[in-house]
Motif scaffolding. Structure first.
Motif, PDB file in Angstrom:
ATOM      1  N   ILE A 223       0.828  -1.201   0.000  1.00  0.00           N
ATOM      2  CA  ILE A 223       0.000   0.000   0.000  1.00  0.00           C
ATOM      3  C   ILE A 223       0.865   1.254   0.000  1.00  0.00           C
ATOM      4  N   THR A 224       2.018   1.185   0.663  1.00  0.00           N
ATOM      5  CA  THR A 224       2.892   2.349   0.800  1.00  0.00           C
ATOM      6  C   THR A 224       4.199   2.111   0.050  1.00  0.00           C
ATOM      7  N   SER A 225       4.592   3.082  -0.759  1.00  0.00           N
ATOM      8  CA  SER A 225       5.873   3.040  -1.448  1.00  0.00           C
ATOM      9  C   SER A 225       6.758   4.156  -0.914  1.00  0.00           C
ATOM     10  N   ARG A 226       8.061   3.972  -1.026  1.00  0.00           N
ATOM     11  CA  ARG A 226       9.011   5.026  -0.723  1.00  0.00           C
ATOM     12  C   ARG A 226       9.596   5.509  -2.044  1.00  0.00           C
ATOM     13  N   TYR A 227       9.818   6.817  -2.149  1.00  0.00           N
ATOM     14  CA  TYR A 227      10.269   7.412  -3.402  1.00  0.00           C
ATOM     15  C   TYR A 227      11.611   8.110  -3.206  1.00  0.00           C
ATOM     16  N   TYR A 228      12.457   7.947  -4.212  1.00  0.00           N
ATOM     17  CA  TYR A 228      13.768   8.579  -4.221  1.00  0.00           C
ATOM     18  C   TYR A 228      13.948   9.249  -5.580  1.00  0.00           C
ATOM     19  N   SER A 229      14.579  10.406  -5.582  1.00  0.00           N
ATOM     20  CA  SER A 229      14.814  11.111  -6.840  1.00  0.00           C
ATOM     21  C   SER A 229      16.185  11.773  -6.780  1.00  0.00           C
ATOM     22  N   PHE A 230      16.965  11.587  -7.850  1.00  0.00           N
ATOM     23  CA  PHE A 230      18.318  12.117  -7.897  1.00  0.00           C
ATOM     24  C   PHE A 230      18.536  12.822  -9.232  1.00  0.00           C
ATOM     25  N   ARG A 231      19.438  13.782  -9.230  1.00  0.00           N
ATOM     26  CA  ARG A 231      19.784  14.450 -10.475  1.00  0.00           C
ATOM     27  C   ARG A 231      21.298  14.641 -10.559  1.00  0.00           C
ATOM     28  N   GLN A 232      21.790  14.696 -11.791  1.00  0.00           N
ATOM     29  CA  GLN A 232      23.171  15.051 -12.079  1.00  0.00           C
ATOM     30  C   GLN A 232      23.136  16.203 -13.073  1.00  0.00           C
ATOM     31  N   ASP A 233      23.530  17.373 -12.634  1.00  0.00           N
ATOM     32  CA  ASP A 233      23.472  18.545 -13.486  1.00  0.00           C
ATOM     33  C   ASP A 233      24.511  18.471 -14.597  1.00  0.00           C
ATOM     34  N   SER A 234      24.261  19.214 -15.670  1.00  0.00           N
ATOM     35  CA  SER A 234      25.157  19.182 -16.824  1.00  0.00           C
ATOM     36  C   SER A 234      26.555  19.679 -16.484  1.00  0.00           C
ATOM     37  N   ALA A 235      26.677  20.501 -15.445  1.00  0.00           N
ATOM     38  CA  ALA A 235      27.997  21.006 -15.050  1.00  0.00           C
ATOM     39  C   ALA A 235      28.929  19.873 -14.629  1.00  0.00           C
TER      40      ALA A 235
END
Length: 433
Positions: A223-235
């Protein structure tokens, strides 16, 4: 100590697993293992509690294994949830090719091994069998007082338009025994930039670790999920395409004195880029799982002449021109792949060779209103080359040739196929009805 990656094995009896854990813990008491704080005085001081996290090798559906959750609700209701609650990060609408429910992931044997199962360059997953165990020892005698079995599934998403990768994590299919429900369990996913590339950062606050008692994890289930989000900038990228690489990894541990066996999952590699020949299209910047090789599907109903030429080249190269001994033409599913090249000078050189072959073998093709169709495509490293001659040319109608060419361009853009900075992404070509 760090446990090895869990693998599929033939089911074992529960008693054999318990006996093995007990024997290992008996040995552990003879060496330096951090004990839990003993309550009371006297003989109570001889008590040692350990909680281990280990791969599960017992089927979760074994008859009589574990207690139904409704028998544990009284204890679970008394627990306090962890402080971390989050909601799904922004995600693009996904087609069937790029959508992967947790249950579908666990149906793939590859999900339980190494970097996992790759359904496409934009969605992959890893699955884990978890088996936390609570062991209580009195002097040198140990017994298992609680255990649990569960499955953890990490579904990982890449993106066009932004240099971001998201992870949806589900822990479900729980079976609990004994006093394991009160033990805190920590889960996390990290994204670590590879050496020489810019940092990976948590995007918009979607990140762990998430800690709460096992009983609460079990009560939540799918019923419950955990969410993760990551980014790598162009620099943080290198080369003209500003390419950067990073690795996703899952981490699981039990919390408390006497805890042992934290588990760090294997890496799942991602790549982000800002290649100008993709940024200039609707694809923009983006991140993919480059270890997944995709397939360009061309339908014979839409491009009959191109399709017939490709099938002949892939499976009957001896029937193609130019003539060459032991001719082998790559690109078919299951064979050596093709590799994109985005350098226009290399593409033009391949076309010059192909047109010369068409003029040699079909000198009147242009006067008949036909195009010179070459396979492998001019935009691949394997394009027409007079030295190797592992290519084929055939005159076909311009509407067919240009239609299949447009399909190829769309594939390059939508599936984020790179062909520059020494990065020539592989792909296969399949002809469908």
């Amino acid at each position: 100590m760090r446990s090895d990656r869990p693998t599929h094995r033939r089911p074992r009896r529960r008693g054999a697993v318990t006996a093995l854990v007990t024997a290992l813990l008996t040995l552990a008491t003879a060496v330096a293992v951090t004990p839990a704080r003993a309550a009371g005085t006297g003989d109570a001081a001889a008590r040692r509690d350990y909680v281990l996290l280990a791969p599960a090798h017992v089927p979760l559906t074994e008859p009589g294994h574990g207690q139904p959750l409704d028998q544990l609700l009284g204890r679970i209701r008394a627990m306090e949830p962890g402080p971390h609650e989050n909601h799904a990060p922004r995600t693009a609408k996904r087609s069937g090719q790029d959508d992967l429910p947790a249950y579908e992931c666990r149906e793939q044997d590859a999900a339980f091994h190494d970097q996992g199962y790759g359904k496409s360059r934009f969605v992959t997953c890893q699955a884990f069998h978890l088996h936390p165990t609570h062991v209580t020892c009195w002097w040198i005698f140990c017994s298992v007082t609680g255990s649990a079995d569960a499955e953890m599934t990490d579904v990982q998403y890449g993106h066009n338009v932004r240099r971001e990768v998201d992870v949806v994590q589900v822990l479900d299919n729980w079976r609990l025994e004994g006093d394991i429900a009160e033990v805190p369990l920590s889960v996390d996913v990290t994204c670590t930039a590879r050496p020489g590339f810019g940092p990976s950062v948590v995007d918009s606050g979607f990140g762990g670790p998430y800690v709460q008692p096992i009983g609460l994890w079990a009560a939540e289930g799918s019923i419950t999920s955990r969410y993760y989000s990551f980014r790598q900038d162009s620099a943080g990228g290198i080369g003209s395409a500003l390419i950067s690489y990073a690795d996703l990894a899952a981490h699981v541990s039990v919390i408390g004195e006497g805890a042992a066996n934290p588990y760090d999952g294997p890496n799942s590699g991602i790549r982000c880029d800002s290649a100008s020949y993709l940024v200039s299209t609707a694809s923009g910047e983006g991140c993919v799982f480059p270890w997944v090789t995709e397939t360009l599907h061309l339908h014979r109903a839409d491009h009959p002449e191109s399709a017939d030429h490709i099938v002949t080249a892939q499976y009957h190269p001896d029937q193609t021109v130019p003539d060459a001994p032991n001719k082998q033409i790559p690109g078919a599913p299951g064979a050596a792949p093709l590799h994109r090249v985005a350098d226009q000078s290399a593409i033009d050189a391949h076309r010059v060779v192909a047109v010369a072959a068409c003029l040699k073998y079909f000198p009147d093709y242009a006067h008949e209103g036909l195009d010179c169709d070459e396979y492998p495509f001019a935009s691949t490293l394997e394009g027409a080359d007079d030295n190797l001659k592992n290519y084929s040319v055939e005159p076909i109608h311009d509407w067919d040739n240009r239609g299949s060419g447009g399909r190829l361009s769309g594939f390059y853009q939508n599936r984020r196929i790179l062909g520059s900075d020494f990065t020539n992404d592989p792909f296969h070509v399949q002809i469908d009805p």
